[in-house]
Design a protein around this motif. Structure first.
Motif: not given
Length: 502
Positions: A224, A314, A317-318, A388, A392, A395, A410, A413
């Motif tokens: 991230s 989870l 995804v990053k 976090y 996520r 998302q 973060t 996001t």
């Protein structure tokens, strides 16, 4: 004590001055530093008196005077035990004392390598646009064997870290600037370590049959873009199986496992010059039971199948390609994140919600601080992991994908989720403001004490006072009150988002 004698102070008063702890530390430290100031023209005693006053003044203008003097004394003792000549000036000595008062982390680094003092007053313009990858490579290129390359990598890495981190410690960098710098340095270090590994592989096995085509991916803070002091490197390694194995006689998996081991050693092994990062490869597919490096097709098939669990979605995804063959890496990165979002679209939302909460609750139960009244700002209720997991989860639930141009942090996001309508105003404010508080404290903890996550349990602990002062709170009580409020609001928002009981 020349000044006391000249002033005609009584013997008892003079003894009290001499044995006063601070005064003794100042005299001892100044005496050890004098040789590095002495120009051969002025009497040494005059230099000593000047240095005592300089040290005292600089310490009392630092974040923590006791820490400043203690760590400066350690640096001076280290200098005194070596034949190294470090040219001290008033500017870099004041910078040294200020840094020691602000950061135990950097004070210890300078005590172990006092030549780094010379980096403290390098002009900002000279370090602002460093090409870390080129500098690390240049240091490695001068060496001829694995051990020498590791030593050169560590020396250069530490110099780059200190010259920029010293300015961070005294408040001259923003948190985002620090994260950006540290992520760039970590990325350059991964590529340098991979280069060292390739060279050592050739030394051990002879000329390689083919150039290794390996992509290195980052998860967690590396993925991230939020690397901080002491952050682990959560890495995943994927190779191209269509390219011939680099080592004749070994399978792809065997050859790339050896390359992975050498690269990991280059990054994490402890040598006389220290180490760079802790490396964690446990998040790879199949965990410790899986190969250290995986073929690209097998890696993608893992995420196409039911083998990949929701907790892996989870995390992945990053996913971000950070080193090695970036053409291969970016292609795989895009496809993995597409697969994750696609599978999340078709999963039962209740299952996604329940699994998100289960994983978060397990981490809180197993990892949060145990001591009474201790506050864990990462794993505890209302900690960074609440933010976090909430982000996520949303998302995946709402198919809100990362925008490369806007970043993957973060904060970015949360902004994207709010714009997409996944976060209402109240929850977006609670998570964003609370996360800003937690990250600032986490960053300060790493700088000041060389650790993260856990705040002292005692309300009058000196570290809390330092944290309050660094983060512009009127007192430790004001800090703990604000922190408590933010963490309660974060947990309430997390529960609303994931459907838990408030």
């Amino acid at each position: 004590n020349y000044q006391a004698a000249a002033a005609g102070l009584p013997a008892q008063a003079e003894r009290e001055m001499v044995f006063d702890a601070e005064s003794a530390t100042l005299h001892t430290t100044a005496a050890m530093l004098v040789p590095h100031f002495h120009d051969g023209q002025e009497p040494r005693a005059a230099h000593t008196d000047h240095l005592i006053e300089l040290l005292r003044d600089a310490a009392h203008h630092s974040l923590n005077a006791r820490r400043a003097l203690t760590l400066t004394a350690r640096v001076a003792a280290s200098l005194d035990k070596t034949d190294l000549r470090v040219m001290l000036t008033e500017a870099n000595l004041r910078a040294l004392v200020r840094l020691c008062g602000a950061s135990e982390l950097f004070g210890e680094m300078l005590a172990s390598n006092p030549t780094l003092i010379e980096t403290l007053t390098i002009e900002h313009e000279r370090i602002a646009d460093r090409d870390y990858r080129a500098l690390l490579r240049a240091a490695i290129d001068r060496e001829k064997n694995y051990g020498a390359e590791l030593a050169a990598l560590r020396r250069t890495w530490m110099r780059l870290l200190v010259e920029r981190g010293a300015r961070d410690a005294v408040g001259e960098l923003s948190l985002s600037e620090s994260n950006e710098f540290q992520t760039a340095l970590a990325t350059a270090s991964i590529n340098a370590a991979l280069l060292i590994a390739r060279r050592e592989l050739a030394r051990r096995f002879g000329q390689l049959a083919a150039g290794p085509r390996l992509a290195v991916f980052g998860l967690g803070r590396l993925g991230s873009g939020g690397m901080d002091y002491g952050s682990d490197l959560d890495l995943v390694l994927v190779y191209d199986p269509l390219v011939p194995t680099p080592i004749a006689g070994l399978t792809h998996e065997e050859a790339y496992a050896r390359l992975a081991e050498l690269m990991t050693t280059a990054l994490s092994s402890m040598t006389r010059e220290g180490h760079l990062y802790r490396v964690d490869l446990r998040l790879r597919p199949d965990g410790k039971n899986g190969p250290l490096a995986r073929g690209a097709q097998s890696f993608l098939d893992y995420f196409r199948s039911d083998s990949a669990q929701i907790w892996e979605w989870l995390a992945y995804v990053k996913l971000r390609a950070t080193g090695g063959d970036l053409e291969l890496g970016r292609m795989i990165e895009r496809e993995v994140r597409r697969l994750i979002h696609e599978r999340a679209r078709h999963i039962d939302k209740e299952e996604l919600r329940n699994e998100t909460r289960r994983v978060r609750e397990r981490l809180e139960r197993e990892r949060a601080a145990r001591p009474a009244r201790a506050t864990d700002i990462k794993f505890g209720a209302g900690g960074m992991l609440d933010v976090y997991f909430a982000a996520r989860y949303l998302q995946l639930r709402d198919d809100v994908r990362d925008d490369e141009d806007a970043g993957r942090s973060t904060f970015a996001t949360l902004t994207r989720l709010h714009a997409a309508g996944s976060l209402n105003d109240e929850d977006q404010r609670a998570l964003s403001d609370g996360y800003a508080c937690l990250r600032a404290l986490d960053h300060s903890l790493r700088l000041i004490a060389g650790r993260s996550s856990h705040l002292p349990a005692a309300p009058d602990h000196p570290l809390l006072r330092d944290l309050a002062r660094r983060n512009n709170y009127d007192s430790a009580d004001a800090l703990t009150h604000a922190l408590s409020t933010h963490m309660k609001e974060i947990r309430a928002a997390y529960d609303r988002i994931t459907g838990g009981d408030c």
